[in-house]
Design a protein around this motif. Structure first.
Motif, PDB file in Angstrom:
ATOM      1  N   ARG A  20      -2.055   8.317   3.503  1.00  0.00           N
ATOM      2  CA  ARG A  20      -2.867   7.177   3.117  1.00  0.00           C
ATOM      3  C   ARG A  20      -2.766   6.087   4.189  1.00  0.00           C
ATOM      4  O   ARG A  20      -1.814   6.055   4.965  1.00  0.00           O
ATOM      5  N   VAL A  21      -3.750   5.203   4.171  1.00  0.00           N
ATOM      6  CA  VAL A  21      -3.783   4.072   5.102  1.00  0.00           C
ATOM      7  C   VAL A  21      -3.642   2.788   4.297  1.00  0.00           C
ATOM      8  O   VAL A  21      -4.409   2.562   3.349  1.00  0.00           O
ATOM      9  N   GLY A  22      -2.687   1.963   4.653  1.00  0.00           N
ATOM     10  CA  GLY A  22      -2.510   0.673   3.997  1.00  0.00           C
ATOM     11  C   GLY A  22      -3.178  -0.433   4.787  1.00  0.00           C
ATOM     12  O   GLY A  22      -3.107  -0.455   6.018  1.00  0.00           O
ATOM     13  N   VAL A  23      -3.845  -1.338   4.096  1.00  0.00           N
ATOM     14  CA  VAL A  23      -4.432  -2.531   4.700  1.00  0.00           C
ATOM     15  C   VAL A  23      -3.784  -3.728   4.023  1.00  0.00           C
ATOM     16  O   VAL A  23      -3.874  -3.878   2.797  1.00  0.00           O
ATOM     17  N   LEU A  24      -3.124  -4.569   4.815  1.00  0.00           N
ATOM     18  CA  LEU A  24      -2.380  -5.695   4.257  1.00  0.00           C
ATOM     19  C   LEU A  24      -2.951  -7.007   4.774  1.00  0.00           C
ATOM     20  O   LEU A  24      -2.815  -7.348   5.947  1.00  0.00           O
ATOM     21  N   LEU A  25      -3.629  -7.756   3.883  1.00  0.00           N
ATOM     22  CA  LEU A  25      -4.093  -9.090   4.223  1.00  0.00           C
ATOM     23  C   LEU A  25      -2.927 -10.062   4.108  1.00  0.00           C
ATOM     24  O   LEU A  25      -2.196 -10.039   3.116  1.00  0.00           O
ATOM     25  N   VAL A  26      -2.760 -10.926   5.103  1.00  0.00           N
ATOM     26  CA  VAL A  26      -1.633 -11.857   5.093  1.00  0.00           C
ATOM     27  C   VAL A  26      -2.122 -13.276   5.370  1.00  0.00           C
ATOM     28  O   VAL A  26      -2.811 -13.525   6.362  1.00  0.00           O
ATOM     29  N   ASN A  27      -1.755 -14.200   4.493  1.00  0.00           N
ATOM     30  CA  ASN A  27      -2.026 -15.610   4.733  1.00  0.00           C
ATOM     31  C   ASN A  27      -0.706 -16.370   4.831  1.00  0.00           C
ATOM     32  O   ASN A  27       0.363 -15.780   4.711  1.00  0.00           O
ATOM     33  N   LEU A  28      -0.804 -17.678   5.047  1.00  0.00           N
ATOM     34  CA  LEU A  28       0.384 -18.454   5.416  1.00  0.00           C
ATOM     35  C   LEU A  28       1.455 -18.471   4.344  1.00  0.00           C
ATOM     36  O   LEU A  28       2.602 -18.129   4.585  1.00  0.00           O
ATOM     37  N   GLY A  29       1.090 -18.913   3.144  1.00  0.00           N
ATOM     38  CA  GLY A  29       2.096 -18.967   2.101  1.00  0.00           C
ATOM     39  C   GLY A  29       1.943 -20.177   1.213  1.00  0.00           C
ATOM     40  O   GLY A  29       1.153 -21.083   1.479  1.00  0.00           O
ATOM     41  N   THR A  30       2.726 -20.192   0.157  1.00  0.00           N
ATOM     42  CA  THR A  30       2.607 -21.219  -0.867  1.00  0.00           C
ATOM     43  C   THR A  30       3.871 -21.234  -1.717  1.00  0.00           C
ATOM     44  O   THR A  30       4.529 -20.203  -1.875  1.00  0.00           O
ATOM     45  N   PRO A  31       4.220 -22.388  -2.272  1.00  0.00           N
ATOM     46  CA  PRO A  31       5.325 -22.405  -3.230  1.00  0.00           C
ATOM     47  C   PRO A  31       4.983 -21.583  -4.465  1.00  0.00           C
ATOM     48  O   PRO A  31       3.812 -21.434  -4.826  1.00  0.00           O
ATOM     49  N   ASP A  32       6.002 -21.078  -5.120  1.00  0.00           N
ATOM     50  CA  ASP A  32       5.783 -20.331  -6.356  1.00  0.00           C
ATOM     51  C   ASP A  32       5.485 -21.270  -7.522  1.00  0.00           C
ATOM     52  O   ASP A  32       4.823 -20.871  -8.499  1.00  0.00           O
ATOM     53  N   ALA A 105     -11.030  -4.205  -1.368  1.00  0.00           N
ATOM     54  CA  ALA A 105     -10.767  -2.868  -1.917  1.00  0.00           C
ATOM     55  C   ALA A 105     -12.019  -2.290  -2.565  1.00  0.00           C
ATOM     56  O   ALA A 105     -12.338  -1.105  -2.386  1.00  0.00           O
ATOM     57  N   ALA A 106     -12.756  -3.121  -3.286  1.00  0.00           N
ATOM     58  CA  ALA A 106     -13.975  -2.640  -3.937  1.00  0.00           C
ATOM     59  C   ALA A 106     -15.055  -2.294  -2.906  1.00  0.00           C
ATOM     60  O   ALA A 106     -15.794  -1.317  -3.067  1.00  0.00           O
ATOM     61  N   ALA A 107     -15.109  -3.093  -1.824  1.00  0.00           N
ATOM     62  CA  ALA A 107     -16.153  -2.894  -0.809  1.00  0.00           C
ATOM     63  C   ALA A 107     -15.946  -1.627   0.007  1.00  0.00           C
ATOM     64  O   ALA A 107     -16.906  -1.069   0.539  1.00  0.00           O
ATOM     65  N   ILE A 108     -14.691  -1.183   0.130  1.00  0.00           N
ATOM     66  CA  ILE A 108     -14.417   0.023   0.916  1.00  0.00           C
ATOM     67  C   ILE A 108     -13.856   1.131   0.032  1.00  0.00           C
ATOM     68  O   ILE A 108     -13.136   2.012   0.495  1.00  0.00           O
ATOM     69  N   VAL A 116      -5.471  -1.266  -0.307  1.00  0.00           N
ATOM     70  CA  VAL A 116      -5.505  -2.667   0.124  1.00  0.00           C
ATOM     71  C   VAL A 116      -4.502  -3.479  -0.678  1.00  0.00           C
ATOM     72  O   VAL A 116      -4.414  -3.358  -1.903  1.00  0.00           O
ATOM     73  N   ASP A 117      -3.754  -4.328   0.010  1.00  0.00           N
ATOM     74  CA  ASP A 117      -2.808  -5.219  -0.653  1.00  0.00           C
ATOM     75  C   ASP A 117      -2.838  -6.561   0.074  1.00  0.00           C
ATOM     76  O   ASP A 117      -3.493  -6.708   1.106  1.00  0.00           O
ATOM     77  N   TRP A 118      -2.110  -7.541  -0.442  1.00  0.00           N
ATOM     78  CA  TRP A 118      -2.083  -8.873   0.167  1.00  0.00           C
ATOM     79  C   TRP A 118      -0.679  -9.449   0.075  1.00  0.00           C
ATOM     80  O   TRP A 118       0.102  -9.108  -0.815  1.00  0.00           O
ATOM     81  N   ILE A 131       4.884  -4.164   2.150  1.00  0.00           N
ATOM     82  CA  ILE A 131       4.988  -3.002   3.035  1.00  0.00           C
ATOM     83  C   ILE A 131       5.764  -1.889   2.347  1.00  0.00           C
ATOM     84  O   ILE A 131       5.387  -0.713   2.416  1.00  0.00           O
ATOM     85  N   GLU A 132       6.834  -2.250   1.654  1.00  0.00           N
ATOM     86  CA  GLU A 132       7.610  -1.239   0.929  1.00  0.00           C
ATOM     87  C   GLU A 132       6.782  -0.592  -0.172  1.00  0.00           C
ATOM     88  O   GLU A 132       6.859   0.619  -0.399  1.00  0.00           O
ATOM     89  N   ALA A 133       5.956  -1.403  -0.838  1.00  0.00           N
ATOM     90  CA  ALA A 133       5.108  -0.849  -1.897  1.00  0.00           C
ATOM     91  C   ALA A 133       4.045   0.078  -1.326  1.00  0.00           C
ATOM     92  O   ALA A 133       3.748   1.137  -1.903  1.00  0.00           O
ATOM     93  N   LEU A 134       3.461  -0.286  -0.188  1.00  0.00           N
ATOM     94  CA  LEU A 134       2.467   0.574   0.450  1.00  0.00           C
ATOM     95  C   LEU A 134       3.097   1.883   0.911  1.00  0.00           C
ATOM     96  O   LEU A 134       2.508   2.961   0.770  1.00  0.00           O
ATOM     97  N   ALA A 135       4.308   1.792   1.466  1.00  0.00           N
ATOM     98  CA  ALA A 135       5.009   3.006   1.897  1.00  0.00           C
ATOM     99  C   ALA A 135       5.300   3.912   0.708  1.00  0.00           C
ATOM    100  O   ALA A 135       5.162   5.134   0.783  1.00  0.00           O
ATOM    101  N   ALA A 136       5.668   3.293  -0.416  1.00  0.00           N
ATOM    102  CA  ALA A 136       5.964   4.070  -1.617  1.00  0.00           C
ATOM    103  C   ALA A 136       4.717   4.775  -2.153  1.00  0.00           C
ATOM    104  O   ALA A 136       4.818   5.800  -2.837  1.00  0.00           O
TER     105      ALA A 136
END
Length: 345
Positions: A20-32, A105-108, A116-118, A131-136
């Motif tokens: 499988r191929v994983g696509v990981l969108l990454v943005n800066l971040g935010t407090p929880d 994910a819906a578009a492809i 696809v994950d983020w 990344i660990e979840a995509l590898a799993a």
């Protein structure tokens, strides 16, 4: 003595776990959470990154732990509360980035072996957990998509740093690709222009001037070789050409400076103040360095800078939304991802 694994067993194992191929969108971040405790955790991670604050020496550690992390979390928590997604109990940046991943994910979806994950560079969900979840899930190839139109060491590079750190701890590493910046790509410029035109058409006034406000950076970082400023200029030049505006009508500025060092100029807040004092009564601000609305766009621009403008004589102020998960914004992300996945799908 080496052990020989029968070819038939290896074939059955491969069939049991298809590539499988994983696509990981990454943005800066935010407090929880939108409270001082949550902001403190976020700021500690963010400001301890040597890509963000390059001098991580003793003096900075004393300032960070003795002053900033004691004082700033309370004020920033109040700012986050102004824009917080109460229904989901999260920041808009997290809401939008999740939606971008779901829509991608819906578009492809016809590529059923692409997952696809983020993730967020700082905060949650972390790059490592994703990344660990995509590898799993059997992803042996990984495309990382830093959601920054312009490259800088403090954004795109630190995403790669963290990805490489995670991979360094993996025995079975996925094959890796990273999408390039897209600061002057025709798809991006066209999406920006259409978004600006549509928003301006919805306003009850016509702005005299538009500001293109990008996140700031210490001038020293550019002098050391960071290409960020040049790419912000290229974005603005391309946008001016597409919109038919000259430099006096679409002005490049930089926001969100921090500390006492000289940052890239002109500063957004000072420019907004000066325009109002010079008699400009109607302006709009677009933020082409952000792929999703966040604290810096929804609070700093739409609220703080709007107040600066009106306080100094301005009358009408519009903050143009980021591309977010709009059709135009998703077209940019989808085409970028499909281009970089060539040979894998």
């Amino acid at each position: 003595m080496s052990t020989v694994i029968p070819f038939g067993n290896a074939k059955r194992a491969a069939e049991a776990t298809p590539e499988r191929v994983g696509v990981l969108l990454v943005n800066l971040g935010t407090p929880d959470t939108a409270d001082a405790a949550g902001v403190r955790v976020y700021l500690r991670e963010f400001l301890s990154d040597p890509r963000v604050i390059e001098d991580q020496g003793l003096r900075w550690k004393l300032i960070l732990n003795g002053i900033i992390l004691r004082v700033r979390p309370r004020s920033k928590a109040r700012d986050y509360l102004k824009i917080w997604n109460v229904e989901k109990n999260e920041s808009p940046l997290k809401t939008i980035t999740r939606s971008q991943a779901e829509k991608l994910a819906a578009a492809i979806a016809d590529h059923d072996h692409v997952v696809v994950d983020w993730a967020m560079r700082y905060g949650n969900p972390s790059i490592q957990s994703c990344i660990e979840a995509l590898a799993a899930r059997g992803c042996s190839r990984l495309l990382v998509v830093p959601l920054y139109p312009q490259y800088s060491a403090a954004t795109s590079a630190t995403v790669c740093d963290e990805v490489f750190r995670v991979l360094a701890g993996m025995r079975a590493q996925p094959i890796l690709r990273v999408t390039p910046p897209y600061y002057d790509h025709p798809d991006y410029i066209e999406a920006l222009a259409q978004s600006i035109d549509a928003h301006l058409a919805s306003l009850p006034f016509q702005p005299e001037i538009i500001l293109a406000s990008f996140h700031g950076m210490p001038k020293e970082y550019v002098e050391k070789g960071d290409p960020y400023q040049a790419q912000c200029i290229a974005t603005t030049d391309a946008l001016r050409k597409r919109l038919g505006l000259d430099a006096s009508k679409l002005i490049l500025t930089f926001q969100s400076r921090f500390g006492n060092a000289e940052w890239l100029q002109p500063y957004t807040d000072k420019t907004v103040e000066k325009l109002a004092k010079d008699g400009v009564r109607r302006i709009a601000v677009v933020t082409p360095g952000f792929s999703a609305d966040c604290l810096e766009t929804l609070e700093e621009i739409a609220q703080e800078n709007a107040e600066i403008f009106r306080h100094n004589g301005g009358e009408q102020f519009a903050a143009i939304p980021c591309l977010n998960d709009s059709d135009g914004g998703m077209t940019v992300i989808r085409r970028l991802v499909l281009r970089e996945l060539q040979g894998w799908i």
